[in-house]
Write a protein that holds these residues in place. Structure first.
Motif, PDB file in Angstrom:
ATOM      1  N   MET A 282       0.711  -1.206  -0.021  1.00  0.00           N
ATOM      2  CA  MET A 282       0.039   0.126  -0.146  1.00  0.00           C
ATOM      3  C   MET A 282       0.877   1.042  -0.149  1.00  0.00           C
ATOM      4  N   GLN A 283       2.045   1.081   0.796  1.00  0.00           N
ATOM      5  CA  GLN A 283       2.872   2.311   0.792  1.00  0.00           C
ATOM      6  C   GLN A 283       3.661   2.555  -0.501  1.00  0.00           C
ATOM      7  N   THR A 284       3.701   1.400  -1.453  1.00  0.00           N
ATOM      8  CA  THR A 284       4.471   1.747  -2.784  1.00  0.00           C
ATOM      9  C   THR A 284       3.213   2.232  -3.878  1.00  0.00           C
ATOM     10  N   LEU A 285       2.018   1.765  -3.551  1.00  0.00           N
ATOM     11  CA  LEU A 285       0.838   2.260  -4.281  1.00  0.00           C
ATOM     12  C   LEU A 285       0.626   3.669  -3.945  1.00  0.00           C
ATOM     13  N   MET A 286       0.638   4.180  -2.626  1.00  0.00           N
ATOM     14  CA  MET A 286       0.567   5.558  -2.324  1.00  0.00           C
ATOM     15  C   MET A 286       1.603   6.263  -2.991  1.00  0.00           C
ATOM     16  N   GLU A 287       2.784   5.961  -3.205  1.00  0.00           N
ATOM     17  CA  GLU A 287       3.951   6.598  -3.938  1.00  0.00           C
ATOM     18  C   GLU A 287       3.721   6.813  -5.324  1.00  0.00           C
ATOM     19  N   ALA A 288       3.303   5.840  -5.912  1.00  0.00           N
ATOM     20  CA  ALA A 288       2.885   5.565  -7.547  1.00  0.00           C
ATOM     21  C   ALA A 288       1.834   6.480  -7.458  1.00  0.00           C
ATOM     22  N   LEU A 289       0.474   6.681  -6.818  1.00  0.00           N
ATOM     23  CA  LEU A 289      -0.505   7.515  -7.072  1.00  0.00           C
ATOM     24  C   LEU A 289       0.045   8.735  -6.905  1.00  0.00           C
ATOM     25  N   ASP A 290       0.796   9.182  -5.957  1.00  0.00           N
ATOM     26  CA  ASP A 290       1.543  10.689  -5.600  1.00  0.00           C
ATOM     27  C   ASP A 290       2.090  10.686  -7.161  1.00  0.00           C
ATOM     28  N   ALA A 291       3.069  10.085  -7.464  1.00  0.00           N
ATOM     29  CA  ALA A 291       3.860  10.192  -8.730  1.00  0.00           C
ATOM     30  C   ALA A 291       2.788  10.794 -10.067  1.00  0.00           C
ATOM     31  N   PHE A 292       1.892   9.913 -10.088  1.00  0.00           N
ATOM     32  CA  PHE A 292       0.729  10.069 -11.385  1.00  0.00           C
ATOM     33  C   PHE A 292       0.299  11.292 -11.264  1.00  0.00           C
ATOM     34  N   TYR A 293      -0.331  11.988  -9.961  1.00  0.00           N
ATOM     35  CA  TYR A 293      -0.869  13.062  -9.848  1.00  0.00           C
ATOM     36  C   TYR A 293      -0.093  14.235  -9.789  1.00  0.00           C
ATOM     37  N   THR A 294       1.098  14.098  -9.588  1.00  0.00           N
ATOM     38  CA  THR A 294       1.992  15.474  -9.329  1.00  0.00           C
ATOM     39  C   THR A 294       2.874  15.125 -10.578  1.00  0.00           C
ATOM     40  N   GLN A 295       3.467  14.091 -11.120  1.00  0.00           N
ATOM     41  CA  GLN A 295       4.407  14.200 -12.210  1.00  0.00           C
ATOM     42  C   GLN A 295       4.020  13.834 -13.499  1.00  0.00           C
ATOM     43  N   THR A 296       2.777  13.407 -13.802  1.00  0.00           N
ATOM     44  CA  THR A 296       2.371  13.310 -14.967  1.00  0.00           C
ATOM     45  C   THR A 296       1.336  14.504 -15.557  1.00  0.00           C
ATOM     46  N   PRO A 297       1.641  14.971 -16.768  1.00  0.00           N
ATOM     47  CA  PRO A 297       0.590  15.853 -17.072  1.00  0.00           C
ATOM     48  C   PRO A 297      -0.674  15.256 -17.404  1.00  0.00           C
ATOM     49  N   SER A 298      -1.726  16.252 -17.211  1.00  0.00           N
ATOM     50  CA  SER A 298      -2.966  15.830 -17.799  1.00  0.00           C
ATOM     51  C   SER A 298      -2.941  16.414 -19.162  1.00  0.00           C
ATOM     52  N   ALA A 299      -3.670  16.045 -20.013  1.00  0.00           N
ATOM     53  CA  ALA A 299      -3.622  16.611 -21.301  1.00  0.00           C
ATOM     54  C   ALA A 299      -4.568  17.830 -21.616  1.00  0.00           C
ATOM     55  N   ALA A 300      -5.389  17.998 -20.512  1.00  0.00           N
ATOM     56  CA  ALA A 300      -6.529  19.043 -20.339  1.00  0.00           C
ATOM     57  C   ALA A 300      -5.808  20.420 -20.521  1.00  0.00           C
TER      58      ALA A 300
END
Ligand SMILES: Cc1ncc(COP(=O)(O)O)c(C=O)c1O
Length: 370
Positions: free
Chosen positions: A352-370
């Motif tokens: 779950m810790q690894t998942l949390m870090e991955a979620l954080d990376a997705f929402y802070t480091q990947t751009p949304s195309a919007a």
């Protein structure tokens, strides 16, 4: 050779798309499987010991009556052992119940976003699937009752529901039962009953005791972490138990499964640990996902189901792909009728810790195309 010279399956079977179980990601180094609602903490060490102990008895057929485990379940939950029947997972019992009570020309009714096996069991028996629209991703009692026809033979309700994590109150279940004809079998699939903590929830045992046309199914695959043993049970009026008992295989539940199940049931401390772990993480995960602007349909089981926006870069499939690239598999919900949802099973602390870090990376480091 003409096409009529080969065996053809019964009508309905050609409409079945095989069930696709939760997957793991291969070849990414560490693999974290949060896609099949298995138990994060595995089985009780006492269940494992009982399983090993039973190995020396594999030359003998198992107890066809499963007396020991039925008695243990009856004692643990205050039920009548004569009304309990064991199965190869609750899947076998759900399948046998649909097969026994519905056939060609009949209808099997259930909500929309729910366990896909109901559809498969219905088609396999030659009956028609009928689905009622959901209310807030949960069963809508009025909508279900409105879909009843003279051909309705079986109504199935998963409580809590997989995949949406919603639950139906005891009062609503009673209202559903009261609104159905007496000759309609109501199946309450309570695979995740142990994780619910609401006072207005009941697994269905009370309704079974009060009626002769209701059945509750349960499993050792979730709270007891024994999905690989294939052990489930149902609780129903003796006549229904007799019917399903006649069509099951006589030695359906193996000796090690019976022995491990008895030991698992007795380990109350372990069960409480699983419940505490699951409730703690599903709350943390749900809060986190809400913080990213996602909608949570419910989290009453050992999983959280989240709805995603239809926005480029931020869709369910975008996060799914991102997680898969990191070896984390969650469950896309298209097969369950929810293409913009992902269901995430609660895993171990470090997963779950690894998942949390991955979620954080997705929402802070990947751009949304919007
Ligand atoms: C709602 C529901 N019912 C039944 C089952 C089947 O469980 P078993 O492993 O006992 O066959 C599952 C498994 O995921 C489930 O989610």
């Amino acid at each position: 050779m003409s096409s009529s010279s080969r065996p053809l399956p019964r009508p309905g079977i050609d409409q079945i798309k095989a069930y696709v179980p939760g997957q793991t990601v291969e070849g990414q180094g560490r693999s974290i499987k949060l896609s099949a609602n298995e138990s994060a903490l595995g089985p009780s060490p006492k269940a494992i010991a009982a399983y090993h102990d039973a190995a020396s008895r594999m030359d003998r057929y198992p107890d066809a009556d499963a007396f020991g485990i039925r008695s243990a379940i009856a004692k643990r939950y205050g039920l009548n052992a004569a009304r309990i029947l064991m199965g190869i997972g609750s899947d076998e019992l759900l399948s046998a119940l649909v097969r026994a009570y519905a056939g060609a020309g009949d209808e099997v009714l259930y909500p929309t976003a729910t366990f896909p096996m109901y559809r498969i069991y219905t088609l396999a028996t030659g009956a028609q699937n009928v689905q009622a629209a959901d209310l807030n991703y949960g069963a809508d009692i009025e909508a279900l009752l409105a879909k009843v026809t003279p051909r309705t033979k079986v109504v199935i309700i998963a409580n809590p529901n997989n995949p949406t994590g919603t639950y139906t109150t005891k009062q609503d279940l009673e209202r559903l039962r009261a609104g159905l004809r007496e000759d309609i079998l109501l199946i309450i699939d309570a695979a995740y009953a142990e994780y619910v903590e609401h006072k207005d929830y009941d697994s269905g045992a009370a309704l079974v005791d009060a009626t002769n046309n209701t059945v509750m199914t349960r499993t050792f695959s979730k709270i007891h972490g024994m999905a690989g043993m294939r052990l489930g049970w149902c609780y129903a009026y003796e006549d229904i138990i007799g019917v399903v008992g006649r069509i099951r295989s006589p030695f359906n539940v193996s000796t090690p499964a019976q022995a491990a199940g008895i030991a698992a049931l007795a380990d109350l401390e372990f069960q409480q640990r699983v419940i505490d772990h699951t409730r703690r993480w599903r709350q943390i995960l749900a809060q986190r996902l809400k913080g990213y602007g996602l909608s949570i349909t419910g989290s009453e089981g050992n999983f959280v189901n989240a709805g995603f926006p239809d926005a480029p870069g931020r869709k369910a499939s975008d996060l799914d792909g991102f997680l898969r690239a990191r070896g984390i598999s969650v469950r896309p919900m298209a097969m369950f009728g929810l293409p913009q949802h992902l269901r995430i099973t609660i895993g171990k602390d470090d997963e779950m810790q690894t998942l949390m870090e991955a979620l954080d990376a997705f929402y802070t480091q990947t751009p949304s195309a919007a």
